[in-house]
Design a protein around this motif. Structure first.
Motif, short mmCIF file in Angstrom:
data_model
loop_
_atom_site.label_atom_id
_atom_site.label_comp_id
_atom_site.label_asym_id
_atom_site.label_seq_id
_atom_site.Cartn_x
_atom_site.Cartn_y
_atom_site.Cartn_z
N VAL A 83 0.84 -1.19 0.00
CA VAL A 83 0.00 0.00 0.00
C VAL A 83 0.88 1.25 0.00
CG1 VAL A 83 -1.77 1.24 1.32
CG2 VAL A 83 -1.95 -1.21 1.02
N SER A 84 2.19 1.06 0.22
CA SER A 84 3.16 2.15 0.03
C SER A 84 3.16 2.65 -1.41
CB SER A 84 4.57 1.67 0.38
OG SER A 84 4.65 1.14 1.69
N LYS A 85 2.83 1.79 -2.37
CA LYS A 85 2.99 2.14 -3.78
C LYS A 85 2.12 3.31 -4.23
CE LYS A 85 4.71 -2.34 -5.43
NZ LYS A 85 4.91 -3.02 -4.14
N PRO A 86 0.84 3.43 -3.83
CA PRO A 86 0.09 4.64 -4.20
C PRO A 86 0.72 5.91 -3.62
CG PRO A 86 -1.43 2.91 -3.53
CD PRO A 86 -0.05 2.43 -3.20
N LEU A 87 1.20 5.85 -2.37
CA LEU A 87 1.86 7.00 -1.78
C LEU A 87 3.11 7.37 -2.57
CD1 LEU A 87 1.70 5.97 2.00
CD2 LEU A 87 0.07 7.35 0.73
N THR A 88 3.85 6.34 -2.98
CA THR A 88 5.04 6.57 -3.80
C THR A 88 4.67 7.19 -5.14
OG1 THR A 88 6.31 4.81 -2.75
CG2 THR A 88 6.94 5.41 -4.99
N ALA A 89 3.60 6.68 -5.75
CA ALA A 89 3.18 7.23 -7.05
C ALA A 89 2.86 8.71 -6.94
CB ALA A 89 1.97 6.46 -7.58
N VAL A 181 10.32 0.67 -7.10
CA VAL A 181 11.62 1.04 -6.55
C VAL A 181 12.37 1.91 -7.55
CG1 VAL A 181 13.83 0.17 -5.71
CG2 VAL A 181 11.72 -1.00 -5.09
N LEU A 182 12.33 1.54 -8.82
CA LEU A 182 12.99 2.35 -9.86
C LEU A 182 12.36 3.73 -9.97
CD1 LEU A 182 13.63 -0.26 -12.69
CD2 LEU A 182 15.37 1.16 -11.58
N ALA A 183 11.04 3.81 -9.84
CA ALA A 183 10.39 5.12 -9.88
C ALA A 183 10.87 5.98 -8.72
CB ALA A 183 8.87 4.95 -9.83
N GLY A 184 11.03 5.38 -7.53
CA GLY A 184 11.56 6.12 -6.40
C GLY A 184 13.00 6.55 -6.64
N TRP A 185 13.79 5.68 -7.25
CA TRP A 185 15.18 6.02 -7.58
C TRP A 185 15.24 7.18 -8.57
CZ3 TRP A 185 18.07 6.06 -12.10
CH2 TRP A 185 19.45 6.09 -11.98
N VAL A 186 14.34 7.19 -9.57
CA VAL A 186 14.29 8.30 -10.52
C VAL A 186 14.00 9.60 -9.79
CG1 VAL A 186 12.94 9.27 -12.43
CG2 VAL A 186 13.67 6.88 -12.51
N ALA A 187 13.06 9.58 -8.84
CA ALA A 187 12.76 10.78 -8.06
C ALA A 187 13.99 11.25 -7.29
CB ALA A 187 11.59 10.52 -7.12
N GLU A 188 14.74 10.31 -6.73
CA GLU A 188 15.96 10.67 -6.01
C GLU A 188 16.97 11.34 -6.93
OE1 GLU A 188 16.28 7.50 -2.30
OE2 GLU A 188 17.59 7.24 -4.04
N LEU A 198 11.88 12.95 0.40
CA LEU A 198 11.00 13.48 -0.65
C LEU A 198 9.54 13.20 -0.32
CD1 LEU A 198 12.99 12.45 -3.85
CD2 LEU A 198 12.69 14.76 -2.93
N ALA A 199 9.24 12.00 0.19
CA ALA A 199 7.85 11.68 0.56
C ALA A 199 7.35 12.62 1.64
CB ALA A 199 7.76 10.23 1.01
N GLU A 200 8.19 12.94 2.62
CA GLU A 200 7.79 13.87 3.67
C GLU A 200 7.57 15.28 3.12
OE1 GLU A 200 10.98 13.45 6.42
OE2 GLU A 200 10.36 11.44 7.07
N GLN A 201 8.45 15.68 2.22
CA GLN A 201 8.37 17.03 1.66
C GLN A 201 7.18 17.20 0.72
OE1 GLN A 201 12.02 18.47 -0.27
NE2 GLN A 201 10.76 19.13 -2.00
N ILE A 247 14.67 -2.42 2.60
CA ILE A 247 15.59 -1.66 1.74
C ILE A 247 14.82 -0.97 0.62
CG2 ILE A 247 17.57 -1.85 0.18
CD1 ILE A 247 18.43 -4.34 1.74
N THR A 248 13.87 -1.69 0.04
CA THR A 248 13.10 -1.19 -1.11
C THR A 248 11.91 -0.37 -0.62
OG1 THR A 248 11.97 -3.32 -1.14
CG2 THR A 248 13.84 -3.06 -2.64
N THR A 249 12.21 0.72 0.07
CA THR A 249 11.16 1.48 0.77
C THR A 249 10.06 2.00 -0.14
OG1 THR A 249 12.66 3.38 0.69
CG2 THR A 249 12.57 2.13 2.73
N PRO A 250 10.30 2.49 -1.36
CA PRO A 250 9.18 3.00 -2.16
C PRO A 250 8.13 1.94 -2.45
CG PRO A 250 11.26 3.75 -3.08
CD PRO A 250 11.60 2.72 -2.05
N ALA A 251 8.54 0.67 -2.48
CA ALA A 251 7.61 -0.41 -2.83
C ALA A 251 6.83 -0.93 -1.64
CB ALA A 251 8.36 -1.55 -3.50
N ALA A 252 7.46 -0.99 -0.45
CA ALA A 252 6.79 -1.68 0.66
C ALA A 252 7.26 -1.23 2.03
CB ALA A 252 7.01 -3.19 0.52
#
Length: 609
Positions: A83-89, A181-188, A198-201, A247-252
């Motif tokens: 359910v982390s994934k919608p927040l990541t999106a 995870v790759l989408a989160g890496w791209v954001a980084e 970034l999620a907090e901001q 480790i793969t925080t954006p996903a889970a």
């Protein structure tokens, strides 16, 4: 006036359902405790949102079955898994927009520091990553660690463990943690900051979600104070899982409370800003991709379904023994979040009864609040010309594409398959006939909305069958679940018989040289069966167990012993009688075939990812 009317329609439709807020609370307070007992779940928290109004915020059961501490949905924090994934999106969409990266811009140059293999021939985009269509393999085990000191950055993890791709971007939707995870890496890379910050901001801070974080260490005080544990059955009692780190925080990797998730639901459902912005909100919730226009597809971070004629978006999550579900009915402004603290993973890739809990709870809410606006019944379909001929091409064995293909994890998907049989009017995938109404599109024989689809062109056997929101790829018959148990049992019996002959002193070759391949392979089969039956699957997310590392050595020893035996047989061939030669060839054929079978399942060697 038109805008006000459009906003009033969902409320009118909900009113038509005949169950108000009090009715929903009554249903939940009556049924959820019964579900906890029936499905053996210690505790759960849930929230129901209608527009920006919280209809229900409830805690049931306990966060600690030993102490009996009641669930507090406003205070207690649970890991929410995928359910982390919608927040990541939402976070990634905001970061990409702020840095001028379009959803369909080619990412191949940006991804150059990572081992993307094989290199995609077509553009790979953020759209592909957020809709699960980039074509990467999965790697489930090893995403968690038991010690905070073993955590690594997304960049370090992906440089070492990014799975290979198996298909071109956009060809098929295949759910995979590493897309997110790759989408989160791209954001980084775009923002020059860690994803957690970034999620907090971009999301958690502006929405006031103080009890939600992607951080694994240095937790916010509200999260640290409210953090709970997950549980599993141990004999007649309960045993807690020790806290681990993702480790793969954006996903889970996110933690959250039901009260905080109400804020996220309200922001998405109201969609008037200030966050997420109306345009971004509309983009995230719109249908963005699908395996076929007639089948459920994907939004950014969500999967599609239908209930009572309405489009439903949902995301399920499982991590560290916690299980969550986030569900929206955008047309009605309705949202539900539920999370519980009971492990659902069983032996041999199966599930515990608790796996039904979240779906049952959201079903209660939908049945109470969503009016039946389904389409009128449709008559039974009639097959189109040539249906029987095409059905013969459709027939075959198919396995879920949500699986690893490059490591020993391929074994997990062994029984997640189906056998499609041809019928005179279409196909039967195992639960009834579907009739072909268009080339490659088949409808349930009684009519209705249920359809399945095959890809491929004229005269070609399809590579995939699409069912619901999922996809299954064609696989060889000798890897199918209907064949595998019989093959393994027959091979084990042959190997046992071979050892019996050696014990009685009748080998075609040296006694122990003859026995070693059979002994190793039989030991591997027995050991692997015992391991899969006894291991807590949740522990595999920390990496392969030591026992597996020992077991994987046995097929290698068998292969080496077989090679030596082949040399010995070649040297002694002239002295062997024809019966000895035949027995030796049969024994060699059985072992070689089984080693090839193990190689298909990535069990010949240390393919750990």
């Amino acid at each position: 006036m038109g805008r006000r009317l459009r906003r009033a329609i969902p409320l009118l439709l909900l009113a038509a359902a005949g169950t108000g807020q009090a009715g929903v609370l009554e249903v939940l307070d009556r049924e959820v405790p019964a579900l906890l007992e029936t499905l053996d779940v210690p505790g759960a928290a849930l929230v129901v949102v209608r527009g920006r109004e919280v209809v229900a915020l409830r805690g049931y059961g306990t966060v600690d079955p030993r102490a009996g501490t009641p669930v507090d949905p406003a205070r207690h924090v649970f890991r929410i898994g995928s359910v982390s994934k919608p927040l990541t999106a939402t976070t990634v969409l905001r970061v990409a927009g702020a840095h001028g990266l379009g959803l369909h811009d080619d990412l191949r140059d940006l991804l150059a520091p990572l081992p993307v293999r094989p290199a995609p021939a077509e553009p790979l985009t953020l759209h592909h990553l957020l809709t699960q269509g980039a074509g990467f393999n999965e790697r489930l085990f090893g995403q968690h660690v038991t010690r905070a000191g073993d955590l690594r950055s997304l960049d370090e993890y992906l440089r070492r463990h990014l799975p290979p791709r198996f298909i071109e971007p956009g060809a098929v939707i295949a759910y995979n943690d590493h897309h997110t995870v790759l989408a989160g890496w791209v954001a980084e890379r775009l923002a020059g900051a860690r994803f957690e910050a970034l999620a907090e901001q971009e999301l958690l801070g502006p929405l006031g979600m103080a009890a939600t974080t992607f951080r694994q260490t240095d937790l916010p005080p509200v999260v640290a104070d409210g953090m709970t544990r997950s549980w599993r059955r141990s004999g007649d009692g309960w045993r807690p899982y020790p806290r681990d780190f993702v480790i793969t925080t954006p996903a889970a990797g996110a933690w959250s409370s039901a009260a905080d998730m109400a804020k996220y639901l309200a922001a998405l459902l109201d969609c008037r800003g200030p966050l997420p912005e109306p345009a971004l909100c509309a983009v995230q919730l719109a249908r963005q991709a699908g395996n076929h226009p007639r089948l459920p597809g994907r939004a950014y971070g969500f999967a599609e379904a239908r209930h009572g004629g309405f489009r439903v978006l949902f995301k399920d999550g499982q991590a560290s023994g916690f299980n969550a579900r986030l569900l929206l009915v955008p047309e009605l402004g309705l949202g539900v979040f539920v999370v519980h603290n009971r492990n659902i993973l069983g032996a041999f890739g199966g599930f515990e009864p608790a796996a039904r809990f979240n779906r049952s709870v959201t079903g209660l809410v939908l049945d109470a609040l969503v009016p039946d606006a389904g389409a009128a019944p449709t008559p039974p379909p009639e097959p189109i010309a040539g249906a029987a001929e095409r059905a013969r091409r459709y027939a075959g064995d198919y396995r879920n594409v949500v699986a690893a293909r490059h490591t020993w994890e391929r074994l997990i998907g062994m029984f997640d398959d189906l056998r499609v049989r041809a019928t005179p009017r279409g196909v039967d995938p195992g639960w009834g006939e579907y009739v072909e109404i268009e080339p490659g599109l088949l409808q349930w024989h009684e009519g209705g909305e249920s359809v399945i689809a095959f890809d491929g062109g004229a005269g070609r056997a399809p590579a995939h069958v699409f069912i619901g929101g999922g996809a299954y790829e064609r696989v060889p018959w000798y890897t199918a679940s209907w064949f595998t148990p019989w093959y393994v049992l027959a091979t084990a019996a042959w190997l046992a018989g071979w050892l019996a002959l050696v014990w009685r002193g009748r080998p075609a070759g040296g006694r122990w040289l003859t026995a070693l391949p059979a002994l190793c392979l039989l030991g591997f089969l027995l050991g692997l069966g015992a391991l899969l039956a006894g291991v807590d699957v949740q522990s595999l997310f920390h990496g392969p167990p030591p026992a597996l590392l020992v077991l994987l050595a046995l097929p290698l020893v068998a292969a080496a012993a077989l090679a030596v035996r082949c040399v010995a047989l070649a040297m002694g061939w002239p002295r062997l009688a024809w019966r000895g030669r035949l027995a030796a060839l049969l024994d060699l054929a059985v072992v070689v075939a089984f080693l090839a079978w193990l190689n298909y399942w990535q069990l010949l060697g240390y393919r750990l990812g």
